[in-house]
Design a protein around this motif. Structure first.
Motif, PDB file in Angstrom:
ATOM      1  N   ALA A 159       0.829  -1.204   0.000  1.00  0.00           N
ATOM      2  CA  ALA A 159       0.000   0.000   0.000  1.00  0.00           C
ATOM      3  C   ALA A 159       0.866   1.259   0.000  1.00  0.00           C
ATOM      4  CB  ALA A 159      -0.930  -0.019   1.209  1.00  0.00           C
ATOM      5  N   GLN A 160       1.953   1.232   0.770  1.00  0.00           N
ATOM      6  CA  GLN A 160       2.851   2.387   0.820  1.00  0.00           C
ATOM      7  C   GLN A 160       3.536   2.627  -0.524  1.00  0.00           C
ATOM      8  OE1 GLN A 160       5.580   2.077   4.155  1.00  0.00           O
ATOM      9  NE2 GLN A 160       3.963   1.272   5.465  1.00  0.00           N
ATOM     10  N   ALA A 161       3.721   1.549  -1.305  1.00  0.00           N
ATOM     11  CA  ALA A 161       4.365   1.673  -2.610  1.00  0.00           C
ATOM     12  C   ALA A 161       3.391   2.123  -3.692  1.00  0.00           C
ATOM     13  CB  ALA A 161       5.009   0.342  -3.009  1.00  0.00           C
ATOM     14  N   GLY A 162       2.132   2.347  -3.303  1.00  0.00           N
ATOM     15  CA  GLY A 162       1.154   2.880  -4.242  1.00  0.00           C
ATOM     16  C   GLY A 162       0.228   1.860  -4.858  1.00  0.00           C
ATOM     17  N   ALA A 163       0.351   0.594  -4.469  1.00  0.00           N
ATOM     18  CA  ALA A 163      -0.491  -0.447  -5.056  1.00  0.00           C
ATOM     19  C   ALA A 163      -1.906  -0.390  -4.485  1.00  0.00           C
ATOM     20  CB  ALA A 163       0.115  -1.820  -4.805  1.00  0.00           C
ATOM     21  N   ASP A 164      -2.861  -0.808  -5.301  1.00  0.00           N
ATOM     22  CA  ASP A 164      -4.228  -1.024  -4.847  1.00  0.00           C
ATOM     23  C   ASP A 164      -4.298  -2.483  -4.411  1.00  0.00           C
ATOM     24  OD1 ASP A 164      -6.935  -0.935  -4.376  1.00  0.00           O
ATOM     25  OD2 ASP A 164      -7.512  -1.052  -6.489  1.00  0.00           O
ATOM     26  N   VAL A 165      -4.310  -2.737  -3.105  1.00  0.00           N
ATOM     27  CA  VAL A 165      -4.186  -4.085  -2.565  1.00  0.00           C
ATOM     28  C   VAL A 165      -5.557  -4.641  -2.211  1.00  0.00           C
ATOM     29  CG1 VAL A 165      -3.020  -5.564  -0.892  1.00  0.00           C
ATOM     30  CG2 VAL A 165      -1.966  -3.397  -1.581  1.00  0.00           C
ATOM     31  N   ARG A 166      -5.868  -5.787  -2.782  1.00  0.00           N
ATOM     32  CA  ARG A 166      -7.118  -6.487  -2.476  1.00  0.00           C
ATOM     33  C   ARG A 166      -6.755  -7.806  -1.814  1.00  0.00           C
ATOM     34  NH1 ARG A 166     -11.585  -3.708  -4.595  1.00  0.00           N
ATOM     35  NH2 ARG A 166     -10.764  -1.747  -5.426  1.00  0.00           N
ATOM     36  N   VAL A 167      -7.198  -7.995  -0.594  1.00  0.00           N
ATOM     37  CA  VAL A 167      -6.786  -9.153   0.198  1.00  0.00           C
ATOM     38  C   VAL A 167      -7.874 -10.217   0.187  1.00  0.00           C
ATOM     39  CG1 VAL A 167      -6.066  -9.978   2.470  1.00  0.00           C
ATOM     40  CG2 VAL A 167      -5.352  -7.703   1.668  1.00  0.00           C
ATOM     41  N   ILE A 168      -7.461 -11.448  -0.065  1.00  0.00           N
ATOM     42  CA  ILE A 168      -8.328 -12.617   0.083  1.00  0.00           C
ATOM     43  C   ILE A 168      -7.708 -13.505   1.148  1.00  0.00           C
ATOM     44  CG2 ILE A 168      -9.372 -14.611  -1.038  1.00  0.00           C
ATOM     45  CD1 ILE A 168      -8.957 -13.240  -3.719  1.00  0.00           C
ATOM     46  N   MET A 169      -8.469 -13.835   2.151  1.00  0.00           N
ATOM     47  CA  MET A 169      -7.988 -14.720   3.219  1.00  0.00           C
ATOM     48  C   MET A 169      -8.756 -16.029   3.190  1.00  0.00           C
ATOM     49  SD  MET A 169      -7.684 -12.061   6.441  1.00  0.00           S
ATOM     50  CE  MET A 169      -6.665 -13.167   7.434  1.00  0.00           C
ATOM     51  N   THR A 170      -8.062 -17.123   3.514  1.00  0.00           N
ATOM     52  CA  THR A 170      -8.772 -18.377   3.739  1.00  0.00           C
ATOM     53  C   THR A 170      -9.350 -18.339   5.151  1.00  0.00           C
ATOM     54  OG1 THR A 170      -6.812 -19.512   4.615  1.00  0.00           O
ATOM     55  CG2 THR A 170      -7.176 -19.610   2.209  1.00  0.00           C
ATOM     56  N   GLU A 171     -10.303 -19.222   5.419  1.00  0.00           N
ATOM     57  CA  GLU A 171     -10.894 -19.262   6.761  1.00  0.00           C
ATOM     58  C   GLU A 171      -9.834 -19.587   7.799  1.00  0.00           C
ATOM     59  OE1 GLU A 171     -14.216 -21.875   6.857  1.00  0.00           O
ATOM     60  OE2 GLU A 171     -15.434 -20.646   5.500  1.00  0.00           O
ATOM     61  N   SER A 172      -8.877 -20.418   7.444  1.00  0.00           N
ATOM     62  CA  SER A 172      -7.800 -20.764   8.388  1.00  0.00           C
ATOM     63  C   SER A 172      -6.929 -19.554   8.682  1.00  0.00           C
ATOM     64  CB  SER A 172      -6.940 -21.888   7.818  1.00  0.00           C
ATOM     65  OG  SER A 172      -7.695 -23.061   7.618  1.00  0.00           O
ATOM     66  N   ALA A 173      -6.641 -18.750   7.652  1.00  0.00           N
ATOM     67  CA  ALA A 173      -5.817 -17.562   7.860  1.00  0.00           C
ATOM     68  C   ALA A 173      -6.480 -16.601   8.833  1.00  0.00           C
ATOM     69  CB  ALA A 173      -5.567 -16.871   6.522  1.00  0.00           C
ATOM     70  N   ALA A 174      -7.809 -16.507   8.754  1.00  0.00           N
ATOM     71  CA  ALA A 174      -8.553 -15.584   9.628  1.00  0.00           C
ATOM     72  C   ALA A 174      -8.491 -15.993  11.088  1.00  0.00           C
ATOM     73  CB  ALA A 174     -10.001 -15.495   9.166  1.00  0.00           C
ATOM     74  N   LYS A 175      -8.050 -17.238  11.349  1.00  0.00           N
ATOM     75  CA  LYS A 175      -7.889 -17.679  12.736  1.00  0.00           C
ATOM     76  C   LYS A 175      -6.543 -17.240  13.314  1.00  0.00           C
ATOM     77  CE  LYS A 175     -10.935 -21.676  12.241  1.00  0.00           C
ATOM     78  NZ  LYS A 175     -11.073 -23.150  12.310  1.00  0.00           N
ATOM     79  N   PHE A 176      -5.602 -16.874  12.442  1.00  0.00           N
ATOM     80  CA  PHE A 176      -4.297 -16.402  12.893  1.00  0.00           C
ATOM     81  C   PHE A 176      -4.243 -14.881  13.008  1.00  0.00           C
ATOM     82  CE2 PHE A 176      -3.141 -20.623  11.341  1.00  0.00           C
ATOM     83  CZ  PHE A 176      -2.223 -21.054  12.284  1.00  0.00           C
ATOM     84  N   VAL A 177      -4.798 -14.195  12.007  1.00  0.00           N
ATOM     85  CA  VAL A 177      -4.799 -12.724  11.994  1.00  0.00           C
ATOM     86  C   VAL A 177      -6.213 -12.260  11.651  1.00  0.00           C
ATOM     87  CG1 VAL A 177      -3.851 -10.643  10.921  1.00  0.00           C
ATOM     88  CG2 VAL A 177      -2.371 -12.617  11.306  1.00  0.00           C
ATOM     89  N   ALA A 178      -6.716 -11.299  12.379  1.00  0.00           N
ATOM     90  CA  ALA A 178      -8.071 -10.804  12.140  1.00  0.00           C
ATOM     91  C   ALA A 178      -8.164 -10.103  10.787  1.00  0.00           C
ATOM     92  CB  ALA A 178      -8.477  -9.833  13.246  1.00  0.00           C
ATOM     93  N   PRO A 179      -9.228 -10.361  10.035  1.00  0.00           N
ATOM     94  CA  PRO A 179      -9.412  -9.679   8.747  1.00  0.00           C
ATOM     95  C   PRO A 179      -9.390  -8.157   8.872  1.00  0.00           C
ATOM     96  CG  PRO A 179     -10.929 -11.513   8.948  1.00  0.00           C
ATOM     97  CD  PRO A 179     -10.257 -11.373  10.273  1.00  0.00           C
ATOM     98  N   LEU A 180      -9.779  -7.636  10.044  1.00  0.00           N
ATOM     99  CA  LEU A 180      -9.783  -6.193  10.261  1.00  0.00           C
ATOM    100  C   LEU A 180      -8.385  -5.603  10.072  1.00  0.00           C
ATOM    101  CD1 LEU A 180     -11.310  -3.636  11.087  1.00  0.00           C
ATOM    102  CD2 LEU A 180     -10.856  -4.247  13.490  1.00  0.00           C
ATOM    103  N   THR A 181      -7.365  -6.385  10.401  1.00  0.00           N
ATOM    104  CA  THR A 181      -5.982  -5.913  10.226  1.00  0.00           C
ATOM    105  C   THR A 181      -5.714  -5.591   8.760  1.00  0.00           C
ATOM    106  OG1 THR A 181      -5.218  -7.254  12.101  1.00  0.00           O
ATOM    107  CG2 THR A 181      -3.546  -6.526  10.523  1.00  0.00           C
TER     108      THR A 181
END
Length: 404
Positions: A28-50
């Protein structure tokens, strides 16, 4: 450097998810438009809100959570991406990608996208080395998926070894290289020979060698990525024909020599990675030789040396030879480069595990007429090809280009 680029960041379930948050921030700092897709397992490690906070966009998790009625979310994400990055990539997601399984938002988007894909694996050292995982990565690599190798060190599971996610800074370098590629071979005509030649004994038998063609094909593909117009003269090979490259199939060493000489005058760079037969049958039979006696004597005659022929005829061409050796490699390499008038010679010891015929990796040492230029550690043949071609481009630039 990434201004105006849309990057889909796929985050899968592993402790390394926390590094993905740092990567998202850097993108994001480099100017990219970042679209994040998380698996359900990933959401158990880091909150999607992050990731939502860092990217300033909603995070996609559920394939059926369609928030915009005007588009189909996974198709829209797939189509809008300039690059898809999967970091961390678990063994499970790598397997889904290799086998075309689309059972969640990320795997469905990956199957739908035509954008380049960069995968950053992260897993236990034994999982990373498992034949199923290595084979899946090989399949993906052959399809054009890019990988950034994991680092070595202390893993979260307690093991020490290869498997930790590459650092965000390393992944950013790989992303920048993919989205802003240098084209040091733009405008150059590159001819690559690859595979093994076959010398007929009769209509059903021939003399050949163990070459798979993987190294030569990797060089041809890398040369195209670096901007060159590429011709691949190939004997038998066990890998798929690269897309967007002129391919000239041949059988024998004489066939290969003729094909190369027909195109030699127009070339800037010739890389002779083929494993050619040194000898051929003096009198090949036009009919199958029948089994008769306990012994059969086969007379062989020497084939022309393609590399030496090119070295004697070169004018502007930059010529690179390959030497597969089993002993006294450096001695043989220096003898060949001087005798055959090559600009560079790439040596690999085919007795070393991870190098030589049929492997997906190689360990090479590059020489010029003055001696050692560079010794590369075990790398994928794709990475060896890119490093070799960058070295060739630097040498050409130093001597004033292809017209020198």
């Amino acid at each position: 450097m990434l201004q105006g680029k849309t990057i889909v960041l796929g985050v899968t379930g592993g402790i390394a998810c926390y590094k993905a948050a740092a990567l998202c921030s850097k993108l994001a700092q480099a100017g990219a438009d970042v679209r994040v897709i998380m698996t359900e397992s990933a959401a158990k490690f880091v909150a999607p809100l992050t990731f939502q906070t860092l990217s300033r966009h909603d995070v996609a998790i559920d394939t059926f959570d369609e928030r915009d009625a005007s588009v189909v979310s996974h198709i829209h994400l797939a189509d809008s991406a300039d690059l898809v990055v999967v970091a961390p990539a678990t063994a499970n997601m790598i397997a889904k990608m290799a086998h075309g399984i689309a059972d969640d938002m990320l795997s469905t988007t990956l199957l739908a996208t035509e954008a380049p894909v960069l995968v950053a694996p992260a897993m236990n050292v034994h999982m990373y080395a498992h034949p199923a995982v290595t084979d899946n990565m090989r399949v993906l690599g052959e399809r054009g998926v890019h990988f950034i190798e994991p680092g070595e060190g202390q893993l979260a599971c307690g093991y020490v070894g290869k498997g930790r996610l590459a650092e965000p800074e390393e992944i950013m370098v790989a992303i920048n290289r993919l989205l802003n590629p240098a084209l040091p071979l733009a405008g150059k005509r590159v001819l690559v020979t690859a595979g093994g030649t076959m010398e007929r004994i009769d209509p059903v038998r021939y003399i050949t060698n163990d070459s798979s063609g993987k190294m030569g094909y990797a060089i041809a593909e890398a040369a195209k990525r670096l901007g060159a117009q590429v011709t691949l003269v190939t004997g038998k090979a066990s890998v798929a024909v690269p897309a967007g490259i002129e391919v000239v199939p041949v059988d024998s060493t004489m066939d290969m020599l003729e094909a190369v000489l027909d195109r030699f005058d127009d070339c800037d760079i010739v890389i002779k990675a083929a494993a050619v037969a040194d000898y051929r049958a003096a009198r090949p039979s036009d009919k199958k030789i029948k089994k008769k006696d306990e012994r059969m004597t086969l007379e062989l005659i020497k084939n022309p040396d393609i590399l030496q022929t090119l070295g004697e005829r070169k004018t502007k061409q930059f010529i690179v030879g390959f030497a597969a050796e089993t002993d006294n490699g450096e001695l043989h390499a220096m003898d060949k480069i001087r005798r055959k008038k090559s600009d560079l010679l790439v040596l690999n010891d085919v007795t070393v595990p991870g190098a030589g015929f049929g492997t997906d990796t190689n360990i090479v040492t590059v020489f010029d007429e003055s001696g050692l230029v560079v010794a590369l550690p075990q790398l994928s043949k794709r990475e060896v090809a890119e490093r070799l071609l960058v070295l060739i481009a630097e040498r050409l630039k130093a001597r004033g280009g292809s017209d020198a």
